[in-house]
Design a protein around this motif. Structure first.
Motif, PDB file in Angstrom:
ATOM      1  N   ALA A  69      10.028  53.001  47.539  1.00 30.64           N
ATOM      2  CA  ALA A  69       9.705  52.278  48.773  1.00 30.64           C
ATOM      3  C   ALA A  69       8.494  51.376  48.570  1.00 30.64           C
ATOM      4  O   ALA A  69       8.469  50.221  49.045  1.00 30.64           O
ATOM      5  N   ALA A  70       7.469  51.886  47.861  1.00 29.62           N
ATOM      6  CA  ALA A  70       6.280  51.064  47.593  1.00 29.62           C
ATOM      7  C   ALA A  70       6.646  49.861  46.735  1.00 29.62           C
ATOM      8  O   ALA A  70       6.111  48.756  46.935  1.00 29.62           O
ATOM      9  N   TYR A  71       7.543  50.067  45.782  1.00 27.88           N
ATOM     10  CA  TYR A  71       7.977  48.959  44.934  1.00 27.88           C
ATOM     11  C   TYR A  71       8.683  47.885  45.757  1.00 27.88           C
ATOM     12  O   TYR A  71       8.407  46.684  45.610  1.00 27.88           O
ATOM     13  N   ALA A  72       9.585  48.293  46.622  1.00 25.82           N
ATOM     14  CA  ALA A  72      10.327  47.324  47.436  1.00 25.82           C
ATOM     15  C   ALA A  72       9.378  46.523  48.329  1.00 25.82           C
ATOM     16  O   ALA A  72       9.501  45.293  48.437  1.00 25.82           O
ATOM     17  N   ASP A  73       8.427  47.208  48.956  1.00 26.34           N
ATOM     18  CA  ASP A  73       7.475  46.501  49.818  1.00 26.34           C
ATOM     19  C   ASP A  73       6.589  45.572  48.992  1.00 26.34           C
ATOM     20  O   ASP A  73       6.329  44.422  49.389  1.00 26.34           O
ATOM     21  N   GLY A  74       6.102  46.059  47.852  1.00 26.57           N
ATOM     22  CA  GLY A  74       5.235  45.236  47.021  1.00 26.57           C
ATOM     23  C   GLY A  74       5.954  44.033  46.451  1.00 26.57           C
ATOM     24  O   GLY A  74       5.386  42.936  46.377  1.00 26.57           O
ATOM     25  N   LEU A  75       7.197  44.214  46.040  1.00 26.62           N
ATOM     26  CA  LEU A  75       7.951  43.094  45.480  1.00 26.62           C
ATOM     27  C   LEU A  75       8.165  42.002  46.514  1.00 26.62           C
ATOM     28  O   LEU A  75       8.075  40.803  46.197  1.00 26.62           O
ATOM     29  N   ARG A  76       8.419  42.398  47.756  1.00 26.77           N
ATOM     30  CA  ARG A  76       8.579  41.390  48.815  1.00 26.77           C
ATOM     31  C   ARG A  76       7.297  40.573  48.964  1.00 26.77           C
ATOM     32  O   ARG A  76       7.348  39.334  49.068  1.00 26.77           O
ATOM     33  N   VAL A  77       6.137  41.229  48.946  1.00 27.57           N
ATOM     34  CA  VAL A  77       4.860  40.524  49.081  1.00 27.57           C
ATOM     35  C   VAL A  77       4.652  39.569  47.904  1.00 27.57           C
ATOM     36  O   VAL A  77       4.274  38.402  48.084  1.00 27.57           O
ATOM     37  N   VAL A  78       4.895  40.059  46.681  1.00 28.17           N
ATOM     38  CA  VAL A  78       4.702  39.230  45.493  1.00 28.17           C
ATOM     39  C   VAL A  78       5.635  38.026  45.504  1.00 28.17           C
ATOM     40  O   VAL A  78       5.208  36.887  45.261  1.00 28.17           O
ATOM     41  N   ARG A  79       6.896  38.244  45.787  1.00 33.41           N
ATOM     42  CA  ARG A  79       7.868  37.139  45.776  1.00 33.41           C
ATOM     43  C   ARG A  79       7.514  36.089  46.825  1.00 33.41           C
ATOM     44  O   ARG A  79       7.553  34.887  46.551  1.00 33.41           O
ATOM     45  N   ASP A  80       7.184  36.538  48.039  1.00 35.00           N
ATOM     46  CA  ASP A  80       6.861  35.584  49.102  1.00 35.00           C
ATOM     47  C   ASP A  80       5.599  34.796  48.754  1.00 35.00           C
ATOM     48  O   ASP A  80       5.543  33.564  48.960  1.00 35.00           O
TER      49      ASP A  80
END
Length: 328
Positions: A130-141
């Motif tokens: 879950a932390a990975y999914a949230d973090g990846l969204r922040v990084v990509r955006d």
């Protein structure tokens, strides 16, 4: 039939030699410089905290030094453990490195899974996906130039194109599907034995290309981006020596060290999944890999043989001069 594109060659180091950290880092920088001189396309490092499994907790700092030592070599992280990071700060650091290197960063991310490291950072291993999914969204955006907050500024410095140079590492089909849906490159490990106990269902002795084929098939089947092409990176353990006897002697010592560190199951998997031998033997083993025709990138490492810096450089030279010409 459409011709296959040239295979990009990369070199990877875990910085695990028995030497002081300053010496380790100097050796790795020398390896990257040698790789560029010998025509390799990329150099990769992984993030390992607390000296576990490798000697580099801050890969972007190291790659900034590598950027100053090279001119053409692409600089990759394989991987940064995203759940341990503040994703916005990671995006900022990546953007600075990409700017300094002239757009040469290849940003590979993954979940990690170590209980000790998670505890050191106050994280729970159970929450890493879950932390990975949230973090990846922040990084990509952030890398894509989105507002960092409603009505707020975008990332500075901007990193045009870096969002299209993301890679995601996985040991399973669901992760491969997510990488495809995100438009990320798919990064495959040097072994099919997952570092998370109990999560691997591959029968012992299965050739690595066969074991990872379902991941690649799922990734290609779910690729949706018409404006770019899939990227498949094969990480492979490769050690080349002038004679078979010398290669096997070095490898036996390396596998014994690895067994003492990682356990017999991991050592058996590493032995099964490694290409060790003369140039002709290594070439034959790589050409027998089911995934080589589908790969865009072949990233080689001497781990877990870890023969020392001089023989690592010799293996790199033999690979570049006598193995690489026989590959696609």
């Amino acid at each position: 039939m459409t011709a296959q594109p040239p295979l990009r060659l990369g070199v990877f180091t875990r910085l695990v030699d028995d030497a002081p950290p300053a010496e380790l880092y100097a050796q790795a920088l020398e390896l990257f410089a040698a790789a560029e001189e010998r025509g390799f396309a990329s150099g990769w490092v992984a993030q390992h905290h607390a000296g576990q499994d490798g000697g580099l907790p801050s890969p972007l700092v190291f790659l900034a030094a590598a950027a100053a030592r090279t001119r053409r070599l692409r600089l990759g992280t394989g991987i940064i453990t995203l759940p341990m990071e503040d994703p916005l700060r990671l995006a900022e650091d990546a953007a600075v490195l990409d700017t300094l290197s002239g757009g040469r960063l290849e940003l590979g991310l993954g979940t990690g899974g170590g209980a000790l490291v998670s505890a050191l950072f106050g994280r729970s291993p159970a929450d890493r996906r879950a932390a990975y999914a949230d973090g990846l969204r922040v990084v990509r955006d952030a890398l894509a130039g989105a507002e960092l907050a409603p009505g707020g500024p975008a990332l500075f410095p901007p990193a045009p194109g870096l969002a299209d140079r993301l890679w995601e590492a996985t040991f399973g089909v669901p992760g491969a599907v997510r990488a495809a849906e995100h438009g990320s490159g798919l990064m495959l490990a040097r072994t099919s034995v997952s570092p998370v106990p109990g999560s691997s269902s591959v029968p012992p002795g299965t050739p690595l290309g066969e074991a990872q084929l379902p991941l690649v098939e799922a990734y290609l089947a779910h690729w949706k981006r018409p404006d770019s092409t899939p990227r498949i990176g094969l990480s492979r353990s490769v050690y080349v020596a002038p004679t078979r006897a010398e290669a096997l002697a070095d490898a036996e010592a390396g596998f014994a060290r690895y067994a003492a560190q990682a356990g017999p199951e991991a050592a058996r998997g590493a032995r099964n999944d490694s290409c060790v031998g003369t140039p002709d033997e290594v070439l034959a083993a790589l050409r027998a890999d089911r995934l080589l025709p589908l790969a865009t990138d072949l990233i080689i490492q001497v781990h877990p043989v870890d023969p020392g810096p001089d023989r690592t450089l010799r293996s790199l030279h033999l690979f570049a001069s006598e193995v690489a010409p026989g590959l696609r």
